[in-house]
Motif scaffolding. Structure first.
Motif, PDB file in Angstrom:
ATOM      1  N   ASP A  23      30.629  17.010   7.410  1.00 21.88           N
ATOM      2  CA  ASP A  23      32.035  16.957   7.849  1.00 21.88           C
ATOM      3  C   ASP A  23      32.307  17.913   9.018  1.00 21.88           C
ATOM      4  OD1 ASP A  23      32.445  15.086   5.874  1.00 21.88           O
ATOM      5  OD2 ASP A  23      33.167  16.542   4.408  1.00 21.88           O
ATOM      6  N   SER A  78      28.768   9.052  11.268  1.00 22.04           N
ATOM      7  CA  SER A  78      30.103   9.602  11.026  1.00 22.04           C
ATOM      8  C   SER A  78      31.120   8.472  10.857  1.00 22.04           C
ATOM      9  CB  SER A  78      30.515  10.517  12.181  1.00 22.04           C
ATOM     10  OG  SER A  78      30.502   9.801  13.404  1.00 22.04           O
ATOM     11  N   ARG A 119      37.776  17.286  14.212  1.00 17.55           N
ATOM     12  CA  ARG A 119      36.369  16.915  14.432  1.00 17.55           C
ATOM     13  C   ARG A 119      35.508  18.167  14.331  1.00 17.55           C
ATOM     14  NH1 ARG A 119      35.414  12.454  18.283  1.00 17.55           N
ATOM     15  NH2 ARG A 119      37.376  11.368  18.730  1.00 17.55           N
ATOM     16  N   ARG A 154      34.318  12.466   9.471  1.00 14.62           N
ATOM     17  CA  ARG A 154      33.495  12.913   8.360  1.00 14.62           C
ATOM     18  C   ARG A 154      32.046  12.462   8.521  1.00 14.62           C
ATOM     19  NH1 ARG A 154      36.351  13.203   2.753  1.00 14.62           N
ATOM     20  NH2 ARG A 154      34.708  14.779   2.701  1.00 14.62           N
ATOM     21  N   GLN A 155      31.161  13.220   7.919  1.00  7.07           N
ATOM     22  CA  GLN A 155      29.725  12.909   7.969  1.00  7.07           C
ATOM     23  C   GLN A 155      29.103  13.480   6.705  1.00  7.07           C
ATOM     24  OE1 GLN A 155      27.888  13.629  11.795  1.00  7.07           O
ATOM     25  NE2 GLN A 155      25.888  14.013  10.876  1.00  7.07           N
TER      26      GLN A 155
END
Length: 252
Positions: A110, A19, A100, A11-12
């Motif tokens: 994300d 991340s 990813r 996630r980001q």
């Protein structure tokens, strides 16, 4: 089949943020795909540690592997979330499923990435056919069955990004336009009307970031979900740009 399974998501929060991983545990359902998985997480965004979090951001549209919007890296392989079935993924990895974002595009959030670079490449090679207007132009030029059979596989490209994700030459330090744009240039050069822009497309392919930057790794053709013969297009682009360059030298 296990009654529950784990999904690990990289996630980001935003383009400039770092991340981190979050893991979710979901009840198994027959016929689940990754889109279903993300919808179940959105309905109850709580990690295995009991931490409440936000739904995972991702892109999607057609949900039948036609638009390519939900492309992501699933268990280490780039593919579409809508056609990636949980049963098959758990056979690949009994530890669970890992999601990813693609690595060749800027992350927006994300699993959602900005694929603008691919569309800019299509603009460079004029990946379209010009029309004079929207009125009835009558029957178009006839296309032989042989050309139709050659063109149809190339027309299945959905600009999903799988080929450039797997391409070692397509990265932030390179100007390479990538296999998809090369193949689309070949497609529109085959069309009787599209041939009007043939030399413009070949000039792009012969220039910086064009066909000469292809390292012939052939990864692109292995990951294309539509089984487009990308290496055939690249080979044809090589021949066509060579002839184009000779014609330019001799002023023809």
């Amino acid at each position: 089949m296990a009654k529950t399974f784990r999904v690990k998501v990289l996630r980001q929060d935003g383009p400039q943020d770092g991340s981190h991983w979050e893991t979710f545990e979901l009840p198994y359902e027959d016929g689940m795909n990754i889109t279903t998985v993300l919808l179940r997480i959105a309905a109850n965004p709580v990690t295995v540690d009991g931490k409440e979090t936000t739904p995972v951001a991702y892109d999607s549209c057609c949900l039948e592997e036609v638009c390519g919007a939900c492309t992501m890296v699933i268990n280490g392989r780039v593919r579409q979330g809508c056609s990636a079935l949980v049963d098959a993924l758990l056979k690949e990895s009994s530890d669970g499923i890992e999601l990813r974002p693609m690595t060749k595009f800027p992350v927006i959030r994300d699993l959602l990435v900005n694929r603008k670079a691919m569309f800019e490449s299509l603009k460079k090679v004029k990946g379209w056919i010009h029309v004079d207007g929207y009125y009835d132009l009558g029957p178009g030029p006839r296309v032989s069955p042989k050309v139709q059979e050659e063109a149809y596989p190339l027309s299945r490209c959905m600009t999903c990004g799988c080929c450039v994700e797997a391409c070692p030459q397509f990265n932030e330090h390179s100007t390479f336009i990538g296999p998809a744009a090369i193949s689309q240039a070949i497609l529109f050069n085959m069309h009787p009307t599209g041939k009007v822009d043939r030399d413009d497309r070949l000039a792009v392919l012969a220039g910086v970031g064009g066909i000469a930057d292809c390292g012939n790794s052939q990864n692109c053709v292995k990951v294309c979900p539509k089984e487009i013969p990308l290496t055939d297009s690249i080979a044809e682009a090589g021949r066509d740009t060579t002839l184009y360059t000779f014609r330019k030298w001799f002023g023809r």
